[in-house]
Design a protein around this motif. Structure first.
Motif, PDB file in Angstrom:
ATOM      1  N   VAL A 200      -1.145  -5.993  -7.438  1.00 23.08           N
ATOM      2  CA  VAL A 200      -1.952  -5.034  -8.187  1.00 23.08           C
ATOM      3  C   VAL A 200      -3.385  -5.022  -7.669  1.00 23.08           C
ATOM      4  CG1 VAL A 200      -2.957  -4.514 -10.447  1.00 23.08           C
ATOM      5  CG2 VAL A 200      -0.511  -5.038 -10.250  1.00 23.08           C
ATOM      6  N   ASN A 201      -3.938  -6.214  -7.401  1.00 24.52           N
ATOM      7  CA  ASN A 201      -5.294  -6.279  -6.857  1.00 24.52           C
ATOM      8  C   ASN A 201      -5.381  -5.578  -5.504  1.00 24.52           C
ATOM      9  OD1 ASN A 201      -6.372  -7.618  -9.031  1.00 24.52           O
ATOM     10  ND2 ASN A 201      -6.253  -9.652  -8.106  1.00 24.52           N
TER      11      ASN A 201
ATOM     12  N   VAL B 280      -7.136   3.566  -2.026  1.00 21.29           N
ATOM     13  CA  VAL B 280      -6.686   2.693  -3.114  1.00 21.29           C
ATOM     14  C   VAL B 280      -5.734   3.463  -4.020  1.00 21.29           C
ATOM     15  CG1 VAL B 280      -8.753   1.278  -3.070  1.00 21.29           C
ATOM     16  CG2 VAL B 280      -8.664   3.300  -4.548  1.00 21.29           C
ATOM     17  N   ALA B 281      -5.077   2.731  -4.893  1.00 23.13           N
ATOM     18  CA  ALA B 281      -4.062   3.336  -5.761  1.00 23.13           C
ATOM     19  C   ALA B 281      -4.660   4.411  -6.653  1.00 23.13           C
ATOM     20  CB  ALA B 281      -3.403   2.260  -6.621  1.00 23.13           C
ATOM     21  N   ASN B 282      -3.949   5.525  -6.737  1.00 16.19           N
ATOM     22  CA  ASN B 282      -4.338   6.625  -7.614  1.00 16.19           C
ATOM     23  C   ASN B 282      -3.059   7.229  -8.201  1.00 16.19           C
ATOM     24  OD1 ASN B 282      -5.688   8.645  -8.965  1.00 16.19           O
ATOM     25  ND2 ASN B 282      -5.813   9.989  -7.184  1.00 16.19           N
TER      26      ASN B 282
ATOM     27  N   ASN C 291      -5.455  -1.839  -5.820  1.00 18.05           N
ATOM     28  CA  ASN C 291      -6.689  -1.290  -6.389  1.00 18.05           C
ATOM     29  C   ASN C 291      -7.945  -1.556  -5.557  1.00 18.05           C
ATOM     30  OD1 ASN C 291      -5.364  -0.196  -8.611  1.00 18.05           O
ATOM     31  ND2 ASN C 291      -5.601  -2.058  -9.834  1.00 18.05           N
ATOM     32  N   THR C 292      -7.879  -2.503  -4.612  1.00 15.65           N
ATOM     33  CA  THR C 292      -9.105  -2.864  -3.890  1.00 15.65           C
ATOM     34  C   THR C 292      -8.976  -2.844  -2.368  1.00 15.65           C
ATOM     35  OG1 THR C 292      -8.588  -5.240  -3.937  1.00 15.65           O
ATOM     36  CG2 THR C 292      -9.839  -4.343  -5.797  1.00 15.65           C
TER      37      THR C 292
ATOM     38  N   CYS D  44       0.813  -1.220   0.000  1.00 13.27           N
ATOM     39  CA  CYS D  44       0.000   0.000   0.000  1.00 13.27           C
ATOM     40  C   CYS D  44       0.848   1.273   0.000  1.00 13.27           C
ATOM     41  CB  CYS D  44      -0.963  -0.004   1.182  1.00 13.27           C
ATOM     42  SG  CYS D  44      -2.278  -1.240   1.015  1.00 13.27           S
TER      43      CYS D  44
ATOM     44  N   PRO E 222      -4.879   4.171 -10.690  1.00  9.94           N
ATOM     45  CA  PRO E 222      -5.024   2.729 -10.487  1.00  9.94           C
ATOM     46  C   PRO E 222      -3.827   1.963 -11.038  1.00  9.94           C
ATOM     47  CG  PRO E 222      -7.062   3.685 -11.323  1.00  9.94           C
ATOM     48  CD  PRO E 222      -6.021   4.753 -11.421  1.00  9.94           C
ATOM     49  N   ALA E 223      -3.377   0.968 -10.272  1.00 11.13           N
ATOM     50  CA  ALA E 223      -2.286   0.121 -10.754  1.00 11.13           C
ATOM     51  C   ALA E 223      -2.775  -0.705 -11.939  1.00 11.13           C
ATOM     52  CB  ALA E 223      -1.805  -0.791  -9.633  1.00 11.13           C
TER      53      ALA E 223
ATOM     54  N   ASN F 215       0.519   3.317  -3.222  1.00 13.70           N
ATOM     55  CA  ASN F 215      -0.807   3.753  -3.680  1.00 13.70           C
ATOM     56  C   ASN F 215      -0.794   5.102  -4.397  1.00 13.70           C
ATOM     57  OD1 ASN F 215      -0.403   5.378  -1.445  1.00 13.70           O
ATOM     58  ND2 ASN F 215      -2.343   4.867  -0.452  1.00 13.70           N
TER      59      ASN F 215
END
Length: 250
Positions: free
Chosen positions: A199-200, A209-211, A203-204, A172, A213-214, A175
């Motif tokens: 990656v999941n 969450v990733a910004n 994003n979840t 994380c 998105p991965a 992210n």
């Protein structure tokens, strides 16, 4: 006699400079031939590098896998040319708008401090834009890419780990770092879940969450070599334009 000596010294300096700054070519820098770095490496300076001495350039570090390890000699560095990575593409005529360094180590698992030292070397020897530094690698080099990024997300503008493994890391922390992972679904050397799971999670599961998105690209039925089609663009992906679209915030 003095004038002749001055002329000869001047010519020697010119030749030396030309050997150092060979823009538009991939040049071997064997271990011990360049001060300030503890590895032999491949160097690429983009076309036009010598035309404007004030301009800075993005830096891409490419890390090979276990099959590309060596002692950093001229002969050893050729092992990095045996895979379909950026050095080989450049040798075959590809041009890029960034400085590329591809170091070789006695094994493929660079420590984070060693990657830091390579970045410091590059920034002191080349005209590097410190806000546009990118890390990419294959197999073990992909694992190193994940590891270094988690430890130092603030130092990178984007990463492209290929056939690597980011599991077991505090993922994380990435992210806010642009990530694009690649893997073959039939890879029996490094499980594709080494890319799928981090990656999941980015994003979840991470909060936030990733910004951005991965991203992950999986090649159905492809084994361990998921990098040749990625770096060449033959699979339809332009990782270079993607990487260079990101930079660190001022």
């Amino acid at each position: 006699m003095a004038a002749t000596l001055r002329f000869m010294l001047g010519m020697l300096l010119c030749v030396s400079h030309a050997a150092w700054a060979a823009q538009g070519e991939i040049i071997a820098r064997p271990l011990g031939t360049v001060q300030g770095i503890n590895y032999g490496y491949w160097e690429y300076l983009p076309l036009g590098y010598d035309d404007n001495t004030e301009q800075t350039y993005p830096l891409v570090i490419f890390l090979g896998g276990v099959g590309e390890v060596g002692n950093g000699s001229a002969a050893g560095l050729e092992k990095l040319m045996a895979v379909g990575g950026p050095p080989k593409l450049i040798r075959n005529g590809r041009d890029f708008p960034f400085v590329l360094i591809s170091p070789q180590r006695f094994n493929a698992f660079f420590g984070n401090g060693e990657i830091d030292a390579i970045f410091a070397f590059a920034k002191s020897h080349y005209r590097i834009d410190p806000s546009r530094i990118y890390l990419t690698g294959i197999s073990a080099g992909g694992i190193v890419t994940w590891n270094y990024a988690v430890a130092n997300p603030q130092k990178l503008a984007a990463i492209v780990p290929i056939a690597g493994n980011g599991n077991g890391l505090d993922i994380c922390k990435l992210n806010k770092l642009p990530v694009w992972a690649f893997h073959g679904t039939a890879d029996t050397t490094v499980s594709p879940y080494g890319s799928i799971e981090p990656v999941n999670k980015l994003n979840t599961t991470c909060s936030p969450v990733a910004n951005p998105p991965a991203l992950i690209t999986l090649y159905p039925g492809v084994g361990h070599d998921s990098w040749s089609r990625t770096y060449s663009g033959s699979a339809g992906h332009d990782v270079y334009t993607w990487m260079l679209s990101y930079s660190l915030a001022p």
